[in-house]
Write a protein that holds these residues in place. Structure first.
Motif, PDB file in Angstrom:
ATOM      1  N   ILE A 130     -19.755 -55.451  35.335  1.00 52.45           N
ATOM      2  CA  ILE A 130     -19.541 -55.058  36.726  1.00 52.45           C
ATOM      3  C   ILE A 130     -18.081 -55.302  37.084  1.00 52.45           C
ATOM      4  O   ILE A 130     -17.530 -56.363  36.749  1.00 52.45           O
ATOM      5  N   PRO A 131     -17.406 -54.360  37.729  1.00 56.32           N
ATOM      6  CA  PRO A 131     -16.017 -54.578  38.148  1.00 56.32           C
ATOM      7  C   PRO A 131     -15.883 -55.877  38.933  1.00 56.32           C
ATOM      8  O   PRO A 131     -16.781 -56.254  39.693  1.00 56.32           O
ATOM      9  N   GLN A 132     -14.753 -56.552  38.730  1.00 59.21           N
ATOM     10  CA  GLN A 132     -14.553 -57.870  39.332  1.00 59.21           C
ATOM     11  C   GLN A 132     -13.801 -57.791  40.662  1.00 59.21           C
ATOM     12  O   GLN A 132     -13.077 -56.844  40.925  1.00 59.21           O
ATOM     13  N   PHE A 133     -14.000 -58.814  41.493  1.00 66.34           N
ATOM     14  CA  PHE A 133     -13.183 -58.976  42.692  1.00 66.34           C
ATOM     15  C   PHE A 133     -12.920 -60.464  42.875  1.00 66.34           C
ATOM     16  O   PHE A 133     -13.680 -61.312  42.370  1.00 66.34           O
ATOM     17  N   TYR A 293     -19.053 -54.888  43.076  1.00 62.10           N
ATOM     18  CA  TYR A 293     -18.091 -55.753  42.424  1.00 62.10           C
ATOM     19  C   TYR A 293     -18.666 -57.160  42.406  1.00 62.10           C
ATOM     20  O   TYR A 293     -19.517 -57.504  43.228  1.00 62.10           O
ATOM     21  N   CYS A 294     -18.205 -57.989  41.459  1.00 61.12           N
ATOM     22  CA  CYS A 294     -18.738 -59.343  41.395  1.00 61.12           C
ATOM     23  C   CYS A 294     -17.714 -60.301  40.810  1.00 61.12           C
ATOM     24  O   CYS A 294     -16.587 -59.917  40.484  1.00 61.12           O
ATOM     25  N   THR A 295     -18.111 -61.559  40.639  1.00 59.27           N
ATOM     26  CA  THR A 295     -17.224 -62.605  40.124  1.00 59.27           C
ATOM     27  C   THR A 295     -17.736 -63.165  38.806  1.00 59.27           C
ATOM     28  O   THR A 295     -17.506 -64.332  38.481  1.00 59.27           O
ATOM     29  N   TYR A 351      -9.270 -55.941  48.633  1.00 60.09           N
ATOM     30  CA  TYR A 351      -9.679 -55.892  47.230  1.00 60.09           C
ATOM     31  C   TYR A 351      -9.216 -54.697  46.423  1.00 60.09           C
ATOM     32  O   TYR A 351      -9.326 -54.692  45.211  1.00 60.09           O
ATOM     33  N   GLU A 354      -7.204 -54.919  43.233  1.00 61.39           N
ATOM     34  CA  GLU A 354      -7.807 -55.637  42.105  1.00 61.39           C
ATOM     35  C   GLU A 354      -8.759 -54.761  41.316  1.00 61.39           C
ATOM     36  O   GLU A 354      -9.159 -55.109  40.217  1.00 61.39           O
ATOM     37  N   HIS A 355      -9.174 -53.597  41.864  1.00 64.38           N
ATOM     38  CA  HIS A 355     -10.216 -52.809  41.226  1.00 64.38           C
ATOM     39  C   HIS A 355      -9.613 -51.861  40.177  1.00 64.38           C
ATOM     40  O   HIS A 355      -8.645 -51.208  40.434  1.00 64.38           O
TER      41      HIS A 355
END
Length: 355
Positions: A130-133, A293-295, A351, A354-355
């Motif tokens: 999953i794309p990060q943020f 998005y997730c961490t 954000y 960052e994507h």
């Protein structure tokens, strides 16, 4: 068909399958429980081209959810509805009868998780795909009274219950609750806004329904949905993502029901935050109607062992870090303007790079 936030209980009408697992109710079973005012509220959120005079007829005749399904087109017309609205109501009743909602709890395998991710163009069953943020923080003073109370509460629970057991989800939720309640208290204090945490928050969406472990709301919308899990974060992600999807649908429906003077045009943009936690490991999700998005590639870990009773420095540091994130997310979501374009700008400003 849009989501409904009407407070009705899906568990009261649900049935069990052969294995004893509780099945998600049909939407019709839920609608049957509505009184006249709740039925009108539900119908207002649907695109049926009905106006206040039409709803006033339903109110005058005390049409409830149960009688709604039994009323024919001719009977609606005899009550004063013209052909168009009467037809729309009868056709919608047929659609509702066939609508089946899937329970959040039924998302419990890696295959389910992969299917959820596929909806967002991600071909994987791994949370790191999953794309990060990078979530924003709200710095807390180590001497903050609420933070210190939270630490004391966690230490008390460690003393009473011992080290977190891998198989005990109930024990894990004790610690999750301590941190969430403290974070909400601080967020209320710094924003001056009414923020409420609801246990077993009922959420009903277009495809899925059920109860999230924790729903954090303001006076109008859901802001954040949290799910406590034993030791399977991927399953927690699957359930939290469908909870967030349904929550977005609920919020958007409320927006459409606001007065014309508060209308936001045709934009349906919305975003919420999700939290998945095992008590020891914490993951944060940014859910928008345009992507997720997730961490998952950043570690937020709290060691819940009895060794903290002798030396609580690491515990204090890591609880503080997690709470700073939760408070920061709530502060962001509660202070953003209600207009969809303002929400989109907020996400892009915070954000996008960052994507």
């Amino acid at each position: 068909m849009s989501a409904t936030s009407t407070p009705i209980s899906p568990t009261s009408s649900s049935s069990n399958n052969a294995s004893g697992e509780k099945q998600a109710p049909t939407l019709a079973e839920m609608v049957k429980q509505l009184n006249t005012e709740k039925l009108i509220e539900f119908l207002r959120g649907e695109d049926l081209q009905l106006t206040d005079p039409h709803f006033e007829i339903l109110r005058k005749e005390e049409i409830s959810g149960r009688t709604f399904f039994k009323t024919t087109k001719d009977e609606f017309r005899s009550l004063g509805l013209s052909f168009g609205p009467a037809t729309a109501l009868v056709e919608f009743a047929k659609e509702v009868k066939d609508k089946k909602l899937r329970a959040f709890s039924s998302y419990r395998t890696l295959k389910d998780f992969k299917e959820v991710l596929a909806k967002y163009g991600i071909d994987s069953n791994c949370i790191t795909s999953i794309p990060q943020f990078q979530p924003g923080l709200h710095a807390l003073d180590e001497k903050d009274e609420v933070l210190r109370h939270c630490i004391s509460d966690i230490l008390l629970k460690l003393e009473n219950m011992g080290t977190v057991a891998d198989s005990n989800e109930g024990m894990r939720r004790e610690y999750i609750s301590s941190i969430l309640h403290a974070s909400v208290r601080i967020a209320r204090k710094i924003t001056g806004k009414e923020i409420i945490i609801r246990l077993e928050q009922e959420i009903i969406g277009e495809q899925s329904s059920g109860r999230a472990d924790y729903g954090i709301t303001d006076t109008e919308d859901l802001l954040c949905v949290a799910e406590g899990k034993q030791n399977l974060p991927a399953i927690g992600f699957a359930q939290n993502l469908v909870q967030l999807e349904s929550s977005c649908q609920t919020n958007l429906k409320k927006q459409k029901k606001r007065k014309a003077s508060d209308a936001f045009g045709g934009d349906d943009y919305e975003y919420l935050y999700g939290i998945v936690s095992t008590g020891t490991d914490w993951y944060f999700i940014l859910y928008t109607t345009e992507g997720i998005y997730c961490t998952s590639e950043t570690e937020y870990h709290i060691s819940l062992t009895k060794s903290a009773l002798k030396d609580d420095a690491d515990l204090k540091r890591n609880v503080k870090k997690v709470m700073e994130i939760i408070v920061g997310l709530l502060k962001d979501r509660i202070t953003v303007e209600k207009a969809p374009d303002a929400k989109r700008r907020r996400v892009e400003e915070k954000y996008k790079s960052e994507h």
